[in-house]
Design a protein around this motif. Sequence first.
Motif, PDB file in Angstrom:
ATOM      1  N   LEU A 235       0.852  -1.189   0.000  1.00 19.37           N
ATOM      2  CA  LEU A 235       0.000   0.000   0.000  1.00 19.37           C
ATOM      3  C   LEU A 235       0.888   1.241   0.000  1.00 19.37           C
ATOM      4  O   LEU A 235       1.948   1.255   0.648  1.00 19.37           O
ATOM      5  CB  LEU A 235      -0.897   0.016   1.244  1.00 19.37           C
ATOM      6  CG  LEU A 235      -2.099  -0.948   1.203  1.00 19.37           C
ATOM      7  CD1 LEU A 235      -2.602  -1.236   2.605  1.00 19.37           C
ATOM      8  CD2 LEU A 235      -3.209  -0.379   0.336  1.00 19.37           C
ATOM      9  N   THR A 236       0.472   2.268  -0.720  1.00 21.56           N
ATOM     10  CA  THR A 236       1.285   3.487  -0.745  1.00 21.56           C
ATOM     11  C   THR A 236       1.294   4.131   0.629  1.00 21.56           C
ATOM     12  O   THR A 236       2.284   4.734   1.031  1.00 21.56           O
ATOM     13  CB  THR A 236       0.738   4.486  -1.780  1.00 21.56           C
ATOM     14  OG1 THR A 236      -0.645   4.704  -1.514  1.00 21.56           O
ATOM     15  CG2 THR A 236       0.920   3.953  -3.186  1.00 21.56           C
ATOM     16  N   GLU A 237       0.178   4.004   1.342  1.00 14.03           N
ATOM     17  CA  GLU A 237       0.133   4.459   2.738  1.00 14.03           C
ATOM     18  C   GLU A 237      -0.579   3.397   3.546  1.00 14.03           C
ATOM     19  O   GLU A 237      -1.646   2.933   3.141  1.00 14.03           O
ATOM     20  CB  GLU A 237      -0.663   5.767   2.857  1.00 14.03           C
ATOM     21  CG  GLU A 237       0.098   6.983   2.369  1.00 14.03           C
ATOM     22  CD  GLU A 237      -0.818   8.191   2.287  1.00 14.03           C
ATOM     23  OE1 GLU A 237      -1.675   8.316   3.191  1.00 14.03           O
ATOM     24  OE2 GLU A 237      -0.685   8.949   1.331  1.00 14.03           O
ATOM     25  N   PHE A 242      -3.000  -2.354   7.833  1.00 10.04           N
ATOM     26  CA  PHE A 242      -2.441  -3.126   6.727  1.00 10.04           C
ATOM     27  C   PHE A 242      -1.410  -2.283   5.983  1.00 10.04           C
ATOM     28  O   PHE A 242      -1.621  -1.089   5.762  1.00 10.04           O
ATOM     29  CB  PHE A 242      -3.552  -3.512   5.730  1.00 10.04           C
ATOM     30  CG  PHE A 242      -4.486  -4.567   6.256  1.00 10.04           C
ATOM     31  CD1 PHE A 242      -4.351  -5.888   5.867  1.00 10.04           C
ATOM     32  CD2 PHE A 242      -5.499  -4.225   7.151  1.00 10.04           C
ATOM     33  CE1 PHE A 242      -5.209  -6.861   6.358  1.00 10.04           C
ATOM     34  CE2 PHE A 242      -6.355  -5.194   7.639  1.00 10.04           C
ATOM     35  CZ  PHE A 242      -6.208  -6.513   7.248  1.00 10.04           C
ATOM     36  N   ASP A 243      -0.306  -2.928   5.575  1.00 11.27           N
ATOM     37  CA  ASP A 243       0.646  -2.175   4.766  1.00 11.27           C
ATOM     38  C   ASP A 243       0.808  -2.804   3.386  1.00 11.27           C
ATOM     39  O   ASP A 243       1.593  -2.363   2.579  1.00 11.27           O
ATOM     40  CB  ASP A 243       2.008  -2.070   5.481  1.00 11.27           C
ATOM     41  CG  ASP A 243       2.640  -3.423   5.714  1.00 11.27           C
ATOM     42  OD1 ASP A 243       1.994  -4.455   5.399  1.00 11.27           O
ATOM     43  OD2 ASP A 243       3.789  -3.463   6.214  1.00 11.27           O
ATOM     44  N   ARG A 244       0.079  -3.885   3.113  1.00  6.50           N
ATOM     45  CA  ARG A 244       0.208  -4.594   1.835  1.00  6.50           C
ATOM     46  C   ARG A 244      -1.032  -5.446   1.604  1.00  6.50           C
ATOM     47  O   ARG A 244      -1.778  -5.739   2.535  1.00  6.50           O
ATOM     48  CB  ARG A 244       1.431  -5.493   1.904  1.00  6.50           C
ATOM     49  CG  ARG A 244       1.367  -6.292   3.201  1.00  6.50           C
ATOM     50  CD  ARG A 244       2.371  -7.374   3.363  1.00  6.50           C
ATOM     51  NE  ARG A 244       3.686  -7.071   2.915  1.00  6.50           N
ATOM     52  CZ  ARG A 244       4.553  -8.001   2.529  1.00  6.50           C
ATOM     53  NH1 ARG A 244       4.202  -9.272   2.557  1.00  6.50           N
ATOM     54  NH2 ARG A 244       5.747  -7.682   2.133  1.00  6.50           N
ATOM     55  N   ARG A 310      -4.343   3.045  -2.455  1.00  6.50           N
ATOM     56  CA  ARG A 310      -3.529   2.767  -3.635  1.00  6.50           C
ATOM     57  C   ARG A 310      -2.432   1.780  -3.264  1.00  6.50           C
ATOM     58  O   ARG A 310      -1.957   1.770  -2.125  1.00  6.50           O
ATOM     59  CB  ARG A 310      -2.848   4.060  -4.132  1.00  6.50           C
ATOM     60  CG  ARG A 310      -3.807   5.094  -4.704  1.00  6.50           C
ATOM     61  CD  ARG A 310      -4.123   4.737  -6.162  1.00  6.50           C
ATOM     62  NE  ARG A 310      -4.959   5.728  -6.808  1.00  6.50           N
ATOM     63  CZ  ARG A 310      -6.273   5.785  -6.700  1.00  6.50           C
ATOM     64  NH1 ARG A 310      -6.907   4.936  -5.913  1.00  6.50           N
ATOM     65  NH2 ARG A 310      -6.967   6.691  -7.354  1.00  6.50           N
ATOM     66  N   VAL A 311      -2.075   0.919  -4.215  1.00  3.01           N
ATOM     67  CA  VAL A 311      -0.901   0.060  -4.018  1.00  3.01           C
ATOM     68  C   VAL A 311       0.119   0.388  -5.094  1.00  3.01           C
ATOM     69  O   VAL A 311      -0.223   0.927  -6.151  1.00  3.01           O
ATOM     70  CB  VAL A 311      -1.247  -1.438  -4.092  1.00  3.01           C
ATOM     71  CG1 VAL A 311      -2.157  -1.847  -2.945  1.00  3.01           C
ATOM     72  CG2 VAL A 311      -1.865  -1.783  -5.441  1.00  3.01           C
ATOM     73  N   GLU A 320       0.795   3.235  -9.772  1.00  4.55           N
ATOM     74  CA  GLU A 320      -0.047   3.016  -8.598  1.00  4.55           C
ATOM     75  C   GLU A 320      -1.390   2.489  -9.061  1.00  4.55           C
ATOM     76  O   GLU A 320      -1.938   2.962 -10.049  1.00  4.55           O
ATOM     77  CB  GLU A 320      -0.240   4.331  -7.834  1.00  4.55           C
ATOM     78  CG  GLU A 320       1.019   4.790  -7.127  1.00  4.55           C
ATOM     79  CD  GLU A 320       0.779   6.028  -6.272  1.00  4.55           C
ATOM     80  OE1 GLU A 320      -0.397   6.465  -6.197  1.00  4.55           O
ATOM     81  OE2 GLU A 320       1.741   6.534  -5.711  1.00  4.55           O
ATOM     82  N   LEU A 321      -1.892   1.487  -8.347  1.00  6.48           N
ATOM     83  CA  LEU A 321      -3.180   0.885  -8.720  1.00  6.48           C
ATOM     84  C   LEU A 321      -4.206   1.154  -7.625  1.00  6.48           C
ATOM     85  O   LEU A 321      -3.874   1.085  -6.445  1.00  6.48           O
ATOM     86  CB  LEU A 321      -3.050  -0.632  -8.881  1.00  6.48           C
ATOM     87  CG  LEU A 321      -1.937  -1.162  -9.781  1.00  6.48           C
ATOM     88  CD1 LEU A 321      -1.970  -2.693  -9.808  1.00  6.48           C
ATOM     89  CD2 LEU A 321      -2.077  -0.628 -11.198  1.00  6.48           C
ATOM     90  N   PRO A 322      -5.446   1.427  -8.007  1.00  9.87           N
ATOM     91  CA  PRO A 322      -6.490   1.618  -7.001  1.00  9.87           C
ATOM     92  C   PRO A 322      -6.922   0.287  -6.401  1.00  9.87           C
ATOM     93  O   PRO A 322      -6.810  -0.753  -7.052  1.00  9.87           O
ATOM     94  CB  PRO A 322      -7.637   2.244  -7.808  1.00  9.87           C
ATOM     95  CG  PRO A 322      -7.449   1.737  -9.193  1.00  9.87           C
ATOM     96  CD  PRO A 322      -5.956   1.587  -9.389  1.00  9.87           C
ATOM     97  N   VAL A 323      -7.416   0.324  -5.186  1.00  9.61           N
ATOM     98  CA  VAL A 323      -7.922  -0.858  -4.494  1.00  9.61           C
ATOM     99  C   VAL A 323      -9.440  -0.775  -4.425  1.00  9.61           C
ATOM    100  O   VAL A 323      -9.984   0.166  -3.843  1.00  9.61           O
ATOM    101  CB  VAL A 323      -7.341  -0.989  -3.074  1.00  9.61           C
ATOM    102  CG1 VAL A 323      -7.926  -2.211  -2.367  1.00  9.61           C
ATOM    103  CG2 VAL A 323      -5.827  -1.064  -3.131  1.00  9.61           C
TER     104      VAL A 323
END
Length: 850
Positions: A235-237, A242-244, A310-311, A320-323
Amino acid sequence: MTRYAPAETEKKWQKAWEEADVFRAERDESRPKYYVLEMFPYPSGRIHIGHVRNYTMGDVVARYKRSTGHNVLHPMGWDAFGMPAENAAMASGGHPKDWTYQNIADMRDQMKPLGLSIDWTREFATCDPEYYGQQQALFLDMLDKGLIYRKNAVVNWDPVDMTVLANEQVIDGKGWRSGAPVERRELTQWFFRISDFAEELLEALDGLEKWPEKVRLMQKNWIGKSRGLEMAFPLTEPAAGFDRIEIYTTRPDTLMGASFIGISPDHPLAKALEAENPEIAEFNAECRRMGTSEADLEKAEKKGFDTGLRVRHPLFPERELPVWIANFILMDYGTGAIFACPAHDQRDLDFARKYGLPVIDTFVALEDGKPVENEAFVPPKSEKVKWLDHFTGLDVATGEEAIEATIEKAEREGWGRGVTRYRLRDWGLSRQRYWGCPIPVVHCEACGTVPERKENLPVRLPDDVSFDQPGNPLDRHPTWRDVPCPKCGAPAKRETDTMDTFVDSSWYYARFTSPHADVPVDLAEAEYWMNVDQYIGGIEHAILHLLYSRFFARAMHLTGHLPGKAIEPFDALFTQGMVTHEIYLTRDENGRPVYHLPEEVDREKGVLKATGEPVEIIPSAKMSKSKKNVVDPVDIIARYGADTVRWFVLSDSPPERDVEWTAAGAEGAFRHLGRVHRLAHEIAASDAPANEHDEALERERHRAIDDVTRGIEGFAFNTAIARLYAFTNAIAKSQAGAEAKKRAVLTLAQLMSPMTPHLAEEIWAVLGGEGLIVNAPWPEADAKMLVEDTVTLPIQINGKRRSQITVARDLAREEVEKHALQDEAVQRALDGKAPKKVIVVPGRIVNVVV
RNA sequence: GCCCGCGUGGUGGAAUGGUAGACACAGGGGACUUAAAAUCCCCAGGCAGAAAUGCCGUGCCGGUUCGAGUCCGGCCGCGGGUACCA
């Protein structure tokens, strides 16, 4: 002369078999055993024509094997737990137990007149405490071995009735009684670790050579072994702890086509976000307002919600991809999260188009490769395609090659791992219902979940329950529910869930080998009788029942309840087609279907007789009581006798094919049996001397033995019966002497005896056969009597039949060709020219190409 | 949606890649009978033809083959399963 009167003679012969106790199966090491089993029935109360078809087929096999010297085990029992009994109790106020045992008694009474060669001393019902108590013992041993565990799983929850619904009870997303939209709800439930056996269950399919290929293929696909890549998108943030996001994909080769990350509404991240974002909470709640069935989820309109997270793409850090949360992603598969590649997955593409997400081509067809527009490009993985600037450096390669190259690269660079996964999920056995086998555990505050002591088995279902309110009556039965902990003696609560009825049917075949033993299975009996040599049942059981049974046999072996030879319990499987019938329905004010019996409908006008209301007619569907399209064979048995019904259901269609039921034709079967009966009496009274026609009839007799025997061995009962018609016609027309004809009719009776056992006994007796025909050895064909001296070959010209020639059977190929070219039609076609080519298939055909 | 099947005369169906429609059911004609029932015999895929025979024909389109209902590809329709119907 006596008329064919099955009403009298069938009872007589059934009594004779009973008095001779011919169908009792006892272990006898000196004889080869043969265990034939039909899938046991659910006691709905009335046998239907599908049962008759099923048990008649099994009976043909059982009787045939008896006559070939086998010690045959052919048992019958009742798959007696399940929802319909509770539904009946709710509808009419009775008790499931009374309803079930009454139905069993009724169905047994309806079955007995069929004259099936069943060892009734082995009969049991799965709702007998003697059976389900042993099942509880199996549960405890499997729990002890670590084959069973608890975890959370979702169920259909009816928020008005406050009860769990089966998938069948969810209609268009609404509870069948309350009409309220159902919700998915999590409960802690018991599971068998069947997925630990995925690889073994898959590999062992290859050994099941006597199973239909289609069933093996269905099971293979169901187990669903796949090779793929596990990896994480950071994750970007960080959000909600969660970080991923961990994903699993079977198409890592298309990673550069990733356009968004999709997670299940039940994914831990999606749930965590609910607390922070009421819109997400609402979206997830909306996603959960539907049933749990895969078909419903997959067919529902695809919906998504952009979480705003975003990841970063691990391979292309600048991207960057949206979740998104998406309603079509199942938490049960993989990790409950995917990366979406719209260019090469139709579902992802539809989703991307709907929400305006990018579509990134990763490969195109070798010839005229065009970018994807409204149809995803999904060629077979084995097909070569042109890759567009692939991160592994591949240019033209197959999907398979690209997948392997990607996994290799991921592992080398450390951003992913190649893994093998299976679609097969663990088997949830908990049911929040009364009429099932109680799960023998107690929940204690101090000791946790405690297995019941074996000496306290069976944990019996209490009789004093009522069904005047929805839900499981065990939950509100304090004297049954509240018990001391088996370990510490403190007040505790019994588990009130019962077992899935598939558990009951996963080991009954083994119990039949020792139905009265005080352990689940007597190993000496199982060692002798197992495996089931021939299992027969409906194709609708191709996956669940058969896969669960294969697993359960292994689990029983691991807990010492079955010999190792029995881990594949069914040597040969035959899947009969279903008997179908039209369904008639109208709709209530809410649009829900209301089913009607055939007799309530004016078929010609397509309306209800009573009201004139138009009915919808569904042309063909599996017979089921709830759809009211079950046809009752009892009337036909009463009218024509068992032999006619048995003969007719076998003759009418190939056994593996579905049949639309119609009684037209039963009359003809009855007439034919009457004709055979008459023929036998005529011949018994004849004293015609031996003559030159005897040999031809004798040859015909041997050919009939050969054809019918092969028909029965190959489950081609309909063609075996067609052959018996022909043999009967041949005997009737023959001018042979009385002795030859008697021999022929005795053989006819024997060949018919598996299908029409009563008539066969009658004829056998009339013609002075020795003892009971049921004990007579199967006739054998003399190979010398089967060959003909000459053979008639069709002649084709350019592949179309134009003529024929009769030649000696063993005439040389060149000679056949020479004869064929002399043929008038061939001469005409050749018109003086030489043929381009002549194909001679000895004994079959000649084809002249001009 | 996905997985697995199935599709042949008026009907059920038969046909190891080799004569499409065996064997039946329903139907038509005839014999027997005062009559009916029962029984027995004959006819019967479609079109054309008096017939011989010819053409067409196994859900649809295409392919492989000397030859395809059968094998391959693509459609259409129907059925089963889709993890709590059994």
